[in-house]
Design a protein around this motif. Structure first.
Motif, PDB file in Angstrom:
ATOM      1  N   SER A  24       0.842  -1.203   0.000  1.00 51.54           N
ATOM      2  CA  SER A  24       0.000   0.000   0.000  1.00 51.54           C
ATOM      3  C   SER A  24       0.872   1.247   0.000  1.00 51.54           C
ATOM      4  CB  SER A  24      -0.919   0.007   1.221  1.00 51.54           C
ATOM      5  OG  SER A  24      -1.881  -1.020   1.138  1.00 51.54           O
ATOM      6  N   ASP A  25       1.909   1.225   0.826  1.00 46.66           N
ATOM      7  CA  ASP A  25       2.823   2.368   0.881  1.00 46.66           C
ATOM      8  C   ASP A  25       3.559   2.547  -0.446  1.00 46.66           C
ATOM      9  OD1 ASP A  25       2.091   2.726   3.511  1.00 46.66           O
ATOM     10  OD2 ASP A  25       3.875   1.740   4.340  1.00 46.66           O
ATOM     11  N   LEU A  26       3.978   1.449  -1.053  1.00 51.02           N
ATOM     12  CA  LEU A  26       4.681   1.540  -2.333  1.00 51.02           C
ATOM     13  C   LEU A  26       3.769   2.086  -3.424  1.00 51.02           C
ATOM     14  CD1 LEU A  26       6.770  -1.772  -2.404  1.00 51.02           C
ATOM     15  CD2 LEU A  26       7.682   0.559  -2.446  1.00 51.02           C
ATOM     16  N   GLU A  27       2.544   1.590  -3.485  1.00 52.38           N
ATOM     17  CA  GLU A  27       1.633   2.031  -4.542  1.00 52.38           C
ATOM     18  C   GLU A  27       1.380   3.533  -4.465  1.00 52.38           C
ATOM     19  OE1 GLU A  27      -1.983  -0.070  -6.718  1.00 52.38           O
ATOM     20  OE2 GLU A  27      -2.546   0.580  -4.708  1.00 52.38           O
ATOM     21  N   ALA A  28       1.469   4.083  -3.264  1.00 54.74           N
ATOM     22  CA  ALA A  28       1.197   5.510  -3.078  1.00 54.74           C
ATOM     23  C   ALA A  28       2.335   6.392  -3.578  1.00 54.74           C
ATOM     24  CB  ALA A  28       0.940   5.799  -1.601  1.00 54.74           C
ATOM     25  N   LEU A  69      -4.793  -3.807  -3.802  1.00 51.70           N
ATOM     26  CA  LEU A  69      -4.216  -2.646  -4.480  1.00 51.70           C
ATOM     27  C   LEU A  69      -5.066  -2.173  -5.646  1.00 51.70           C
ATOM     28  CD1 LEU A  69      -0.474  -3.809  -4.609  1.00 51.70           C
ATOM     29  CD2 LEU A  69      -1.564  -2.336  -2.894  1.00 51.70           C
ATOM     30  N   HIS A  70      -4.839  -0.927  -6.061  1.00 49.23           N
ATOM     31  CA  HIS A  70      -5.516  -0.400  -7.250  1.00 49.23           C
ATOM     32  C   HIS A  70      -4.956  -1.029  -8.520  1.00 49.23           C
ATOM     33  CE1 HIS A  70      -7.635   2.559  -4.867  1.00 49.23           C
ATOM     34  NE2 HIS A  70      -6.494   3.025  -4.371  1.00 49.23           N
ATOM     35  N   HIS A  71      -3.668  -1.399  -8.493  1.00 49.88           N
ATOM     36  CA  HIS A  71      -3.020  -1.951  -9.689  1.00 49.88           C
ATOM     37  C   HIS A  71      -2.287  -3.255  -9.356  1.00 49.88           C
ATOM     38  CE1 HIS A  71      -3.871   1.727 -11.908  1.00 49.88           C
ATOM     39  NE2 HIS A  71      -3.435   2.412 -10.859  1.00 49.88           N
ATOM     40  N   PRO A  72      -3.017  -4.301  -8.982  1.00 51.31           N
ATOM     41  CA  PRO A  72      -2.359  -5.572  -8.703  1.00 51.31           C
ATOM     42  C   PRO A  72      -1.773  -6.221  -9.950  1.00 51.31           C
ATOM     43  CG  PRO A  72      -4.733  -5.856  -8.719  1.00 51.31           C
ATOM     44  CD  PRO A  72      -4.481  -4.376  -8.817  1.00 51.31           C
ATOM     45  N   ASP A  73      -2.149  -5.709 -11.112  1.00 41.95           N
ATOM     46  CA  ASP A  73      -1.657  -6.287 -12.366  1.00 41.95           C
ATOM     47  C   ASP A  73      -0.171  -6.082 -12.566  1.00 41.95           C
ATOM     48  OD1 ASP A  73      -1.688  -3.615 -14.465  1.00 41.95           O
ATOM     49  OD2 ASP A  73      -2.906  -3.534 -12.650  1.00 41.95           O
ATOM     50  N   ARG A  74       0.475  -5.182 -11.799  1.00 39.07           N
ATOM     51  CA  ARG A  74       1.914  -4.977 -11.968  1.00 39.07           C
ATOM     52  C   ARG A  74       2.719  -5.604 -10.821  1.00 39.07           C
ATOM     53  NH1 ARG A  74       2.826   0.453 -10.158  1.00 39.07           N
ATOM     54  NH2 ARG A  74       1.237   1.095  -8.673  1.00 39.07           N
ATOM     55  N   CYS A  75       2.079  -6.526 -10.072  1.00 38.15           N
ATOM     56  CA  CYS A  75       2.727  -7.137  -8.915  1.00 38.15           C
ATOM     57  C   CYS A  75       2.996  -8.623  -9.155  1.00 38.15           C
ATOM     58  CB  CYS A  75       1.854  -6.988  -7.675  1.00 38.15           C
ATOM     59  SG  CYS A  75       1.512  -5.272  -7.223  1.00 38.15           S
TER      60      CYS A  75
END
Length: 311
Positions: A100-104, A128-134
């Motif tokens: 969460s901190d990284l996505e922000a 996450l909002h963008h789990p597609d890049r994880c």
């Protein structure tokens, strides 16, 4: 030009990843919230780079060192990075907070990869909002000496993240493999676990000593495994290849497998007995010294392998 790589966590694995990327000419942003951890990492990285130079595995350790920036502020460290290698604790809830901190603070196209040894990415990225890049990019310790990286996408991971991670690992002179399904322990630890489970059972049953078990791998299986895998090994160990091998030895392996049962090989009593034998061979205070010996031997092996024609 490749964007910098961000690394979260300046412990053993984080600083090893920093060496991997910096050695390959990629700028690194190493983050840890603790300034003292960053200072320890700086000293440890300098020592490891010097060891690599002494072994002939890197030409210019100072140049590699200059590519690593140390930063205790997450937003500052991750600004402009195209890929993040997360090296946090092996705990699902902690990783969920970290991601969460990284996505922000990262760009929307920044790939977020975890060094976890066995936790599926879907367990800590589904919010996450963008789990597609994880995804997971699990190294073998230490990754600057042992190049295998298990790339493990989650069901939600996009193909672009997988492709860019595989390409980045190739550029960093690692050897990535693609794990097509999220399974506990991925591939390497499942294979290692199978061998360890059987070794512990043989030890607990008094079949042979801990030292002789280690000799069996060191002077037997490990010699072939240092340059070819188990399937190629059995393919070459029968006159007509793998099917012939299976016909000859498959019944033996099936019988051994049925013999194992459902017992737990990791009993406290077994580990205590194993520890007693290991400490007779290597006192606890010499573990660090022996780890350094291991790394020097790995360096010598890698230098030898690089001197041979690639197959």
């Amino acid at each position: 030009m490749t964007r910098p790589v961000g690394i979260l966590g300046a412990g053993l694995i984080g600083r090893a990843w920093a060496i991997v990327f910096a050695r390959a000419g990629i700028d690194v942003r190493l983050h840890d919230a603790a300034d003292e951890a960053l200072e320890r990492a700086r000293d440890a990285i300098a020592t490891s780079l010097d060891d690599l130079h002494q072994a002939g595995l890197i030409e210019d350790p100072e140049r590699a060192m200059s590519r690593i920036r140390y930063d205790s502020d997450l937003a500052s460290a991750m600004a402009g990075v195209g890929y993040v290698q997360e090296c946090g604790p092996e705990d699902v809830e902690t990783k969920r907070r970290i991601y969460s901190d990284l996505e922000a603070v990262v760009a929307k196209d920044t790939v977020l990869a975890s060094s976890t040894s066995g936790i599926a990415a879907s367990r800590f990225t589904d919010h996450l909002h963008h789990p597609d890049r994880c995804l997971v990019a699990h190294p073998v310790n230490p990754p600057y000496l042992i190049p295998l990286v298990e790339v493990v996408p989650a069901p939600a991971t996009g193909q672009a993240a997988v492709a860019s991670t595989m390409a980045l690992m190739e550029r960093a002179r690692q050897t990535p493999i693609l794990v097509n399904k999220e399974v506990p322990g991925f591939v390497l630890n499942r294979l290692q676990g199978a061998l360890l489970n059987e070794a512990l059972r043989l030890f607990a049953d008094g079949v042979c000593s801990a030292e002789d078990l280690d000799k069996t791998v060191k002077h037997g299986l490990g010699l072939r495994w240092s340059f070819m895998g188990p399937f190629e090994t059995i393919d070459l160990n029968a006159p007509d290849g793998v099917v012939d091998y299976g016909n000859r030895y498959g019944p033996l392996y099936r019988d051994v497998d049925r013999e194992r049962g459902d017992d737990d090989p990791w009993q406290a009593t077994t580990l205590a007995a194993l520890d007693q034998q290991r400490r007779q061979q290597l006192p606890a205070q010499r573990l660090g010294e022996r780890q350094a010996w291991r790394d020097r031997r790995l360096m010598a092996l890698i230098a030898h392998q690089q001197s041979l024609t690639n197959d």
